[in-house]
Design a protein around this motif. Structure first.
Motif, PDB file in Angstrom:
ATOM      1  N   LEU A   1      11.346   3.353  -1.374  1.00 35.01           N
ATOM      2  CA  LEU A   1      11.451   2.783  -2.828  1.00 35.01           C
ATOM      3  C   LEU A   1      10.408   3.222  -3.705  1.00 35.01           C
ATOM      4  N   GLY A   2       9.312   3.727  -3.096  1.00 34.88           N
ATOM      5  CA  GLY A   2       8.069   4.184  -4.129  1.00 34.88           C
ATOM      6  C   GLY A   2       8.539   5.665  -4.411  1.00 34.88           C
ATOM      7  N   LEU A   3       9.011   6.382  -3.409  1.00 30.53           N
ATOM      8  CA  LEU A   3       9.463   7.784  -3.888  1.00 30.53           C
ATOM      9  C   LEU A   3      10.708   7.473  -5.064  1.00 30.53           C
ATOM     10  N   GLY A   4      11.396   6.588  -4.882  1.00 29.52           N
ATOM     11  CA  GLY A   4      12.576   6.475  -5.895  1.00 29.52           C
ATOM     12  C   GLY A   4      12.053   6.142  -7.151  1.00 29.52           C
TER      13      GLY A   4
ATOM     14  N   MET B   1       0.723  -1.370  -0.076  1.00 34.82           N
ATOM     15  CA  MET B   1       0.039  -0.005   0.030  1.00 34.82           C
ATOM     16  C   MET B   1       0.794   1.277   0.004  1.00 34.82           C
ATOM     17  N   LEU B   2       1.760   1.344   0.809  1.00 36.77           N
ATOM     18  CA  LEU B   2       2.619   2.522   0.952  1.00 36.77           C
ATOM     19  C   LEU B   2       3.684   2.563  -0.483  1.00 36.77           C
ATOM     20  N   PHE B   3       4.151   1.430  -0.758  1.00 40.43           N
ATOM     21  CA  PHE B   3       5.050   1.749  -2.028  1.00 40.43           C
ATOM     22  C   PHE B   3       3.982   2.421  -2.982  1.00 40.43           C
ATOM     23  N   ARG B   4       2.649   1.836  -3.460  1.00 39.60           N
ATOM     24  CA  ARG B   4       1.871   2.292  -4.333  1.00 39.60           C
ATOM     25  C   ARG B   4       1.565   3.671  -3.911  1.00 39.60           C
ATOM     26  N   PHE B   5       1.215   4.135  -2.975  1.00 38.37           N
ATOM     27  CA  PHE B   5       0.903   5.383  -2.945  1.00 38.37           C
ATOM     28  C   PHE B   5       2.237   6.570  -3.120  1.00 38.37           C
ATOM     29  N   ALA B   6       3.209   5.906  -2.401  1.00 38.30           N
ATOM     30  CA  ALA B   6       4.314   6.906  -2.734  1.00 38.30           C
ATOM     31  C   ALA B   6       5.018   6.992  -4.260  1.00 38.30           C
ATOM     32  N   ALA B   7       4.748   5.723  -4.812  1.00 34.37           N
ATOM     33  CA  ALA B   7       5.021   5.778  -6.403  1.00 34.37           C
ATOM     34  C   ALA B   7       4.306   6.703  -7.255  1.00 34.37           C
ATOM     35  N   ASN B   8       3.182   7.165  -6.704  1.00 37.36           N
ATOM     36  CA  ASN B   8       2.244   8.046  -7.496  1.00 37.36           C
ATOM     37  C   ASN B   8       2.269   9.579  -6.912  1.00 37.36           C
ATOM     38  N   LEU B   9       3.458   9.709  -5.926  1.00 38.66           N
ATOM     39  CA  LEU B   9       3.691  11.019  -5.479  1.00 38.66           C
ATOM     40  C   LEU B   9       5.050  11.198  -5.884  1.00 38.66           C
TER      41      LEU B   9
ATOM     42  N   ALA C   1       8.890  16.290  -4.265  1.00 33.34           N
ATOM     43  CA  ALA C   1       8.366  17.865  -3.917  1.00 33.34           C
ATOM     44  C   ALA C   1       7.200  17.732  -3.150  1.00 33.34           C
ATOM     45  N   GLU C   2       6.046  16.887  -3.549  1.00 39.10           N
ATOM     46  CA  GLU C   2       4.885  16.824  -3.158  1.00 39.10           C
ATOM     47  C   GLU C   2       4.618  16.654  -1.634  1.00 39.10           C
ATOM     48  N   VAL C   3       5.657  15.376  -1.342  1.00 38.85           N
ATOM     49  CA  VAL C   3       5.660  14.989   0.115  1.00 38.85           C
ATOM     50  C   VAL C   3       6.403  15.879   1.001  1.00 38.85           C
ATOM     51  N   LEU C   4       7.597  16.155   0.608  1.00 39.05           N
ATOM     52  CA  LEU C   4       8.613  16.952   1.612  1.00 39.05           C
ATOM     53  C   LEU C   4       8.194  18.469   1.835  1.00 39.05           C
ATOM     54  N   ASP C   5       7.732  18.617   3.070  1.00 40.26           N
ATOM     55  CA  ASP C   5       7.384  19.983   3.435  1.00 40.26           C
ATOM     56  C   ASP C   5       8.071  20.225   4.769  1.00 40.26           C
ATOM     57  N   TRP C   6       9.137  21.017   4.593  1.00 43.88           N
ATOM     58  CA  TRP C   6       9.926  21.257   5.958  1.00 43.88           C
ATOM     59  C   TRP C   6       9.188  22.030   6.981  1.00 43.88           C
ATOM     60  N   GLN C   7       8.144  22.781   6.533  1.00 39.47           N
ATOM     61  CA  GLN C   7       7.386  23.879   7.461  1.00 39.47           C
ATOM     62  C   GLN C   7       6.471  22.802   8.193  1.00 39.47           C
ATOM     63  N   PHE C   8       5.892  21.727   7.594  1.00 37.50           N
ATOM     64  CA  PHE C   8       5.169  20.655   8.101  1.00 37.50           C
ATOM     65  C   PHE C   8       5.947  19.922   9.154  1.00 37.50           C
ATOM     66  N   VAL C   9       7.138  19.362   8.698  1.00 36.00           N
ATOM     67  CA  VAL C   9       7.932  18.615   9.553  1.00 36.00           C
ATOM     68  C   VAL C   9       8.345  19.422  10.943  1.00 36.00           C
ATOM     69  N   THR C  10       9.034  20.543  10.656  1.00 37.15           N
ATOM     70  CA  THR C  10       9.080  21.550  11.663  1.00 37.15           C
ATOM     71  C   THR C  10       7.904  21.516  12.916  1.00 37.15           C
TER      72      THR C  10
ATOM     73  N   GLY D   1      -9.632  11.334   2.081  1.00 39.65           N
ATOM     74  CA  GLY D   1      -9.139  11.320   0.733  1.00 39.65           C
ATOM     75  C   GLY D   1      -7.587  10.893   0.648  1.00 39.65           C
ATOM     76  N   GLU D   2      -7.320  10.566  -0.597  1.00 42.66           N
ATOM     77  CA  GLU D   2      -5.979   9.881  -1.022  1.00 42.66           C
ATOM     78  C   GLU D   2      -4.895  10.998  -0.845  1.00 42.66           C
ATOM     79  N   ALA D   3      -5.469  12.353  -0.943  1.00 41.66           N
ATOM     80  CA  ALA D   3      -4.320  13.481  -0.871  1.00 41.66           C
ATOM     81  C   ALA D   3      -4.005  13.387   0.469  1.00 41.66           C
ATOM     82  N   ALA D   4      -4.494  12.552   1.478  1.00 43.99           N
ATOM     83  CA  ALA D   4      -3.982  12.852   2.797  1.00 43.99           C
ATOM     84  C   ALA D   4      -2.618  11.870   2.926  1.00 43.99           C
ATOM     85  N   ILE D   5      -2.346  10.986   1.978  1.00 39.58           N
ATOM     86  CA  ILE D   5      -1.381  10.069   2.069  1.00 39.58           C
ATOM     87  C   ILE D   5      -0.097  10.755   2.153  1.00 39.58           C
ATOM     88  N   GLY D   6       0.359  11.742   1.506  1.00 34.33           N
ATOM     89  CA  GLY D   6       1.482  12.630   1.816  1.00 34.33           C
ATOM     90  C   GLY D   6       1.723  13.107   3.261  1.00 34.33           C
ATOM     91  N   PRO D   7       0.632  13.844   3.753  1.00 36.84           N
ATOM     92  CA  PRO D   7       1.009  14.198   5.223  1.00 36.84           C
ATOM     93  C   PRO D   7       1.223  13.228   6.119  1.00 36.84           C
TER      94      PRO D   7
END
Length: 310
Positions: free
Chosen positions: A176-179, A47-55, A58-67, A119-125
């Motif tokens: 692996l998905g992001l790669g 599940m995680l690989f499939r979600f990540a492979a479709n992102l 740049a869409e996932v990594l948000d340093w403001q979010f992480v901080t 929604g599937e847009a939640a997978i990134g956060p």
């Protein structure tokens, strides 16, 4: 709010079904361990690989979010650690209490539930929260326990932490998905169908496994476990909301997902670590049990509230 509760209820009903199966002996500890292993290494990873492979990264990594998430979680972590020290707890016990108060069941419960409800847009956060929990706080507990027992920090600790991350299938599948996404490789139809079919087993399998594992847990030392459950279900999402919405001005939808993820009950892997290091396993067990039962109502309330943010 009732509509949100009815949407979250099926997830907790599957957890309840697993609990009954475990309590009656129909699903014993060995069966639960093998189901958990299947979900952890195969279904959830697919599940995680499939979600990540479709992102894209740049869409996932948000340093403001992480901080924002790190600051809020770090605040609760330090607060609970301080309270534990005031009670005279050892470093190891204080570290596990702080872990209970901040590390939610994002992998087994959050990924399937929040992506379906928000929604599937939640997978990134959600994946960002999961990554911070595993990489930062998962490493921190190992460093604190090992350092406290050895009496000093050792370079070998970093090796242990690094190997632990490399062996974690959730981290590996996300990377692996992001790669795959970064290389702009198309996902063949057969591969996509395979990942969808296997990943589809993650939601019911993970929820059932959570319930079956809870069947063997007890509510010993309920006062401390109750305090830790309140911290996890109330204080942690409140701190995350303050940090995300007011201190760092995270985008409303991402902030809503972050707050919902922070409101999840104590993660089961905290108990696995407590057993491994032989540090307060009964206290951790009780915290998981109490927070999961209370989450039936509290998670619905939080998701209902954050729905107004976006």
């Amino acid at each position: 709010m009732l509509a949100i509760f009815l949407q979250t209820l099926p997830f907790f009903l599957i957890i309840g079904l697993g609990f009954v199966a475990g309590r009656t002996g129909f699903f014993n500890e060995e069966a639960t361990a093998w189901l958990t292993r299947f979900v952890f290494y195969f279904a959830l990873s697919a599940m995680l690989f499939r979600f990540a492979a479709n992102l894209s990264l740049a869409e996932v990594l948000d340093w403001q979010f992480v901080t924002a998430y790190l600051c809020a979680t770090g605040f609760v972590y330090l607060l609970v650690t301080g309270v534990a020290f005031l009670r005279g707890a050892r470093v190891e016990v204080a570290a596990f209490e702080a872990q209970c108060a901040t590390i939610g069941n994002v992998g087994f419960l959050g990924v399937p539930m929040l992506t379906l409800l928000m929604g599937e847009a939640a997978i990134g956060p959600v994946m960002l929260v999961l990554a911070v929990d595993l990489i930062f706080f998962g490493s921190l507990i190992v460093i604190l326990i090992t350092g406290a027992r050895d009496g000093r920090m050792n370079i070998r600790i970093l090796g242990t932490v690094g190997m632990g991350l490399l062996k974690n299938p959730m981290i590996v599948s996300i990377m692996l998905g992001l790669g795959w996404s970064a290389l702009a490789l198309p996902i063949p139809v057969v591969m996509n169908d395979f990942l969808s079919l296997l990943g589809g087993a993650a939601t019911p399998g993970a929820l059932f496994a959570i319930g079956a594992s809870l069947a063997g847990k007890s509510a010993e030392r309920p006062f401390i476990a109750g305090w830790l459950s309140i911290c996890k279900l109330v204080l942690h999402p409140a701190a995350v909301a303050l940090s995300a919405l007011w201190l760092f001005s995270v985008a409303p939808y991402a902030a809503a997902v972050m707050i919902a993820a922070a409101a999840l009950p104590v993660a089961g892997n905290v108990y696995i670590l407590a057993q491994h290091y032989r540090v307060a396993p009964q206290r951790v067990s009780a915290s998981i049990l109490i927070s999961t039962v209370a989450a039936v109502v509290s998670v619905s309330l939080v998701i209902g509230w954050v729905g107004a943010l976006y």
